[in-house]
Design a protein around this motif. Structure first.
Motif, PDB file in Angstrom:
ATOM      1  N   VAL A  37       0.858  -1.186   0.000  1.00  0.00           N
ATOM      2  CA  VAL A  37       0.000   0.000   0.000  1.00  0.00           C
ATOM      3  C   VAL A  37       0.896   1.238   0.000  1.00  0.00           C
ATOM      4  CG1 VAL A  37      -1.816  -1.240   1.217  1.00  0.00           C
ATOM      5  CG2 VAL A  37      -0.181   0.124   2.526  1.00  0.00           C
ATOM      6  N   ARG A  38       0.283   2.399  -0.212  1.00  0.00           N
ATOM      7  CA  ARG A  38       1.035   3.654  -0.305  1.00  0.00           C
ATOM      8  C   ARG A  38       0.407   4.699   0.609  1.00  0.00           C
ATOM      9  NH1 ARG A  38       1.512   7.772  -5.262  1.00  0.00           N
ATOM     10  NH2 ARG A  38       3.743   8.227  -5.252  1.00  0.00           N
ATOM     11  N   PRO A  39       0.819   4.754   1.870  1.00  0.00           N
ATOM     12  CA  PRO A  39       0.257   5.747   2.784  1.00  0.00           C
ATOM     13  C   PRO A  39       0.509   7.165   2.291  1.00  0.00           C
ATOM     14  CG  PRO A  39       1.496   4.070   3.988  1.00  0.00           C
ATOM     15  CD  PRO A  39       1.798   3.880   2.535  1.00  0.00           C
ATOM     16  N   THR A  40      -0.456   8.047   2.546  1.00  0.00           N
ATOM     17  CA  THR A  40      -0.368   9.420   2.057  1.00  0.00           C
ATOM     18  C   THR A  40      -0.085  10.430   3.168  1.00  0.00           C
ATOM     19  OG1 THR A  40      -2.784   9.665   2.216  1.00  0.00           O
ATOM     20  CG2 THR A  40      -1.884   8.920   0.109  1.00  0.00           C
ATOM     21  N   ALA A  41       0.303   9.927   4.332  1.00  0.00           N
ATOM     22  CA  ALA A  41       0.694  10.808   5.439  1.00  0.00           C
ATOM     23  C   ALA A  41       1.842  10.156   6.190  1.00  0.00           C
ATOM     24  CB  ALA A  41      -0.477  11.061   6.382  1.00  0.00           C
ATOM     25  N   ALA A  42       2.719  10.980   6.734  1.00  0.00           N
ATOM     26  CA  ALA A  42       3.857  10.495   7.511  1.00  0.00           C
ATOM     27  C   ALA A  42       3.487  10.392   8.980  1.00  0.00           C
ATOM     28  CB  ALA A  42       5.039  11.435   7.330  1.00  0.00           C
ATOM     29  N   GLY A  43       4.150   9.468   9.691  1.00  0.00           N
ATOM     30  CA  GLY A  43       3.924   9.331  11.121  1.00  0.00           C
ATOM     31  C   GLY A  43       5.018   8.498  11.753  1.00  0.00           C
ATOM     32  N   GLU A  44       5.175   8.654  13.067  1.00  0.00           N
ATOM     33  CA  GLU A  44       6.196   7.886  13.791  1.00  0.00           C
ATOM     34  C   GLU A  44       5.715   6.485  14.144  1.00  0.00           C
ATOM     35  OE1 GLU A  44       9.402   8.746  14.386  1.00  0.00           O
ATOM     36  OE2 GLU A  44       8.854  10.371  13.017  1.00  0.00           O
ATOM     37  N   ARG A  45       4.405   6.300  14.220  1.00  0.00           N
ATOM     38  CA  ARG A  45       3.831   4.984  14.494  1.00  0.00           C
ATOM     39  C   ARG A  45       2.677   4.758  13.527  1.00  0.00           C
ATOM     40  NH1 ARG A  45       2.061   4.456  20.526  1.00  0.00           N
ATOM     41  NH2 ARG A  45       1.007   6.424  20.027  1.00  0.00           N
ATOM     42  N   LEU A  46       2.261   3.508  13.420  1.00  0.00           N
ATOM     43  CA  LEU A  46       1.137   3.192  12.555  1.00  0.00           C
ATOM     44  C   LEU A  46       0.308   2.086  13.182  1.00  0.00           C
ATOM     45  CD1 LEU A  46       1.570   0.245  10.827  1.00  0.00           C
ATOM     46  CD2 LEU A  46       3.445   1.588   9.887  1.00  0.00           C
ATOM     47  N   LEU A 106       6.934   1.810  13.719  1.00  0.00           N
ATOM     48  CA  LEU A 106       7.609   1.922  12.431  1.00  0.00           C
ATOM     49  C   LEU A 106       7.208   3.259  11.822  1.00  0.00           C
ATOM     50  CD1 LEU A 106       9.366   0.598  10.210  1.00  0.00           C
ATOM     51  CD2 LEU A 106       7.228  -0.245   9.189  1.00  0.00           C
ATOM     52  N   ALA A 107       8.188   4.110  11.599  1.00  0.00           N
ATOM     53  CA  ALA A 107       7.909   5.415  11.006  1.00  0.00           C
ATOM     54  C   ALA A 107       7.582   5.257   9.530  1.00  0.00           C
ATOM     55  CB  ALA A 107       9.104   6.337  11.196  1.00  0.00           C
ATOM     56  N   THR A 108       6.638   6.081   9.069  1.00  0.00           N
ATOM     57  CA  THR A 108       6.268   6.070   7.660  1.00  0.00           C
ATOM     58  C   THR A 108       6.501   7.451   7.059  1.00  0.00           C
ATOM     59  OG1 THR A 108       3.982   6.645   8.221  1.00  0.00           O
ATOM     60  CG2 THR A 108       4.490   4.310   7.959  1.00  0.00           C
ATOM     61  N   ASP A 109       6.872   7.444   5.793  1.00  0.00           N
ATOM     62  CA  ASP A 109       6.953   8.677   5.015  1.00  0.00           C
ATOM     63  C   ASP A 109       5.773   8.713   4.061  1.00  0.00           C
ATOM     64  OD1 ASP A 109       9.384   9.520   6.159  1.00  0.00           O
ATOM     65  OD2 ASP A 109      10.509   8.235   4.776  1.00  0.00           O
ATOM     66  N   ALA A 110       5.241   9.900   3.817  1.00  0.00           N
ATOM     67  CA  ALA A 110       4.145  10.020   2.869  1.00  0.00           C
ATOM     68  C   ALA A 110       4.593   9.527   1.494  1.00  0.00           C
ATOM     69  CB  ALA A 110       3.682  11.471   2.788  1.00  0.00           C
ATOM     70  N   LEU A 111       3.766   8.680   0.893  1.00  0.00           N
ATOM     71  CA  LEU A 111       3.946   8.129  -0.449  1.00  0.00           C
ATOM     72  C   LEU A 111       5.067   7.089  -0.546  1.00  0.00           C
ATOM     73  CD1 LEU A 111       3.368  11.333  -2.607  1.00  0.00           C
ATOM     74  CD2 LEU A 111       1.720   9.636  -1.847  1.00  0.00           C
ATOM     75  N   GLU A 167      -3.425   3.675   9.444  1.00  0.00           N
ATOM     76  CA  GLU A 167      -3.511   4.953  10.134  1.00  0.00           C
ATOM     77  C   GLU A 167      -2.175   5.250  10.789  1.00  0.00           C
ATOM     78  OE1 GLU A 167      -8.217   4.008  11.053  1.00  0.00           O
ATOM     79  OE2 GLU A 167      -6.807   4.200  12.742  1.00  0.00           O
ATOM     80  N   VAL A 168      -1.807   6.524  10.844  1.00  0.00           N
ATOM     81  CA  VAL A 168      -0.517   6.916  11.392  1.00  0.00           C
ATOM     82  C   VAL A 168      -0.717   7.984  12.451  1.00  0.00           C
ATOM     83  CG1 VAL A 168       0.661   6.367   9.240  1.00  0.00           C
ATOM     84  CG2 VAL A 168      -0.100   8.723   9.648  1.00  0.00           C
TER      85      VAL A 168
END
Length: 378
Positions: A37-46, A106-111, A167-168
């Motif tokens: 999948v391709r998350p569209t928002a960044a976050g430190e947790r998900l 797990l941190a996520t970056d947008a896109l 969700e992030v």
């Protein structure tokens, strides 16, 4: 303090044959399914959201992991995190219900692509899924939750299974839900390239954008292949997403056009839907969104001349519906996609430069034009 923001979603559908081969009717047994999948928002947790909305018995999940995607079914091994549910590695999702996981560090970056892997040691039965993902999902026999390489994943489809949300943690409340049918779902875009109009809109605006499209979906009627009617699924698929401020409604071509397609095998008989009936459906959606304090943008229906949805009834009603969207004042704002994508030489038809080839769905360039037009009214 950061709150949860929806970064990715896929609207659940009942198990069905679908447009292309998929695993929904057979489900899974002693297997691992890996989905990108391709998350569209960044976050430190998900956290992930699983849906058993169309299951008739509890879904038993043996384990789940998330990781950063590298290529295909392969993931960055150092990023693999095991997912828990109420502190346990396994979970049971009741029939007709959904379940959110515990937070995952797990941190996520947008896109940036994210891989979610689910293992089912037992037999699931038919699987709640989203038919048209436009990206590959991968299947392996046995337990391959913690594999870095993707070699064990030898089967592929372009659908998502059970996974309906990521969700992030992000202090944002400016998310956008695009709600509609196959045009929103991304039909006609290049598979595996993330070229839907939701992708283009995130890239243009930097805002979280959630794609709540279902190919073939209708505003007013349920369909086995094409999901519950829009007025029934709107709360679950659009309004219940955390961190959302705006919903964009682009819906109704199938309500109008299926009656013009006598060879359509999956939706018979198709009722002749009137302008008044369809606009009443829009008003139902608008009221529901306003009750949640959300802004609603109405999108005019795209030109459909020359497609299999085209005929005297569709020609008249689509014009009347678009006039209502533009002039009624029912929506908080309007994006005129009909005019943005029309062929100047024949406004009833898609511009050839934006046509996927069926005179109904845009191509990658068409989706970019749609996103740019919407960005101007947000």
């Amino acid at each position: 303090m950061s709150t949860w923001t929806a970064a990715w979603t896929a609207s659940p559908q009942t198990p069905s044959t679908g447009f292309t081969p998929n695993w929904s009717q057979q489900g899974f047994s002693g297997q691992t399914v890996r989905q990108v999948v391709r998350p569209t928002a960044a976050g430190e947790r998900l956290r992930i959201r699983l849906s058993n909305a169309y299951g008739t018995s509890p879904l038993r999940l043996t384990g789940a992991t998330v990781a950063r995607t590298t290529r295909g079914a392969a993931v960055d091994e150092a990023s693999i995190r095991h997912v828990t549910f109420d502190g346990r590695p396994d979970a049971t999702v009741p029939a007709r219900a959904e379940l959110r996981s515990d937070p995952v560090g797990l941190a996520t970056d947008a896109l940036a692509p994210l891989t979610v892997t689910l293992h089912f040691a037992g037999t699931t039965g038919p699987a709640t899924f989203h038919a048209q993902a436009w990206t590959d999902s991968h299947l392996a026999d046995g337990d391959h939750l913690a594999d870095g390489p993707g070699d064990a994943f030898t089967e592929v489809t372009q659908s998502w299974y059970y996974l309906t949300g990521v969700e992030v943690t992000a202090s944002r409340d400016d998310g956008i839900v695009l709600f509609g049918d196959s045009v929103t779902d991304g039909f006609g875009s290049t598979p595996g390239a993330d070229r839907r109009w939701s992708d283009a809109l995130t890239e243009l605006t930097g805002r979280p954008v959630l794609n709540a499209g279902i190919g073939g979906n209708l505003v007013l009627n349920d369909s086995h292949w094409y999901g519950e009617r829009a007025t029934a699924r709107f709360g679950r698929d659009a309004l219940d997403q955390p961190g959302v401020s705006t919903v964009v409604v682009l819906h109704g071509l199938n309500d109008i056009g299926f009656s013009e397609a006598p060879h359509e095998p999956t939706y018979k008989p198709s009722p002749l839907v009137t302008t008044a009936e369809l606009t009443a459906g829009y008003e139902t959606l608008i009221r529901a969104a306003h009750e949640r304090g959300l802004r609603v943008v109405g999108a005019t229906l795209l030109p459909l001349g020359g497609s299999d949805h085209w005929g005297p009834h569709a020609a008249r009603v689509s014009d009347e519906v678009n006039d209502w969207i533009r002039s009624s004042g029912a929506f908080d704002a309007v994006v005129d996609l009909d005019r943005a994508l029309a062929d100047p030489a024949d406004p009833d038809r898609l511009h050839p430069a934006y046509d996927h080839g069926d005179r109904l769905h845009p191509n990658d360039k068409g989706y970019e034009v749609m996103a740019a037009a919407l960005a101007d009214v947000l």
